[in-house]
Design a protein around this motif. Structure first.
Motif: not given
Length: 166
Positions: A135-139, A147-149
């Motif tokens: 999910c870090h690859r979605v901007l 965001g990022y948990r």
């Protein structure tokens, strides 16, 4: 019984929660296994015990941080949600390549529902298997992090790390 192990990585402590099948049910940049267990769908939840041997997933994580950008592809995950779109989105997310992030809009399109941008964002937010289901690859559409948990500093590190290896 689930097993878990916390690894030291370049991005900080990373904990894996592993099913009896060897599949990863939860993962994230935390040492707090309880935080990860809470992310697992109720149908897949179980008690967890710390273990030195959690199967091949730990080695694949180490290989990834050693520079093998394809190492995460070999890790089997067990993710479950209440909806078809979420399952599809998580499957599609695994196909986003390192060094080639996409926007939430593009992610929604790739997931088969171009108008479901909020749903795509929700799939990222509810992802219990960080890094492996990337999910870090979605901007955001403007290219900003969103965001990022596990914190924007970790997200930035991962994106920079993958870009440098591209």
């Amino acid at each position: 019984m689930l097993k878990y192990r916390t690894l030291d990585t370049n991005a900080g402590a990373f904990t894996l929660v592993i099913a009896p099948t060897g599949a990863v049910r939860a993962a994230g940049f935390t040492e707090n296994v309880g935080e990860l267990l809470d992310l697992i769908h109720p149908e897949l939840q179980a008690p967890a015990e710390q273990a030195d041997d959690v199967g091949p997933a730990a080695g694949h994580i180490r290989s990834y941080f050693d520079g093998d950008r394809t190492a995460l592809d070999s890790i089997v995950v067990e993710q479950h949600s209440g909806g078809e779109f979420m399952r599809q989105a998580w499957k599609v997310m695994r196909d986003i390549k390192p060094g080639a992030p996409v926007t939430y809009t593009e992610f929604a399109r790739l997931s088969g529902r171009p108008a479901a941008v909020r749903g795509a964002a929700s799939a990222c937010a509810r992802n219990p298997v960080a890094l492996i289901t990337p999910c870090h690859r979605v901007l955001r559409s403007d290219g900003s992090l969103g965001g990022y948990r596990w914190g924007l500093a970790v997200k930035r590190f991962l994106l920079d790390f993958e870009e440098a290896k591209a």
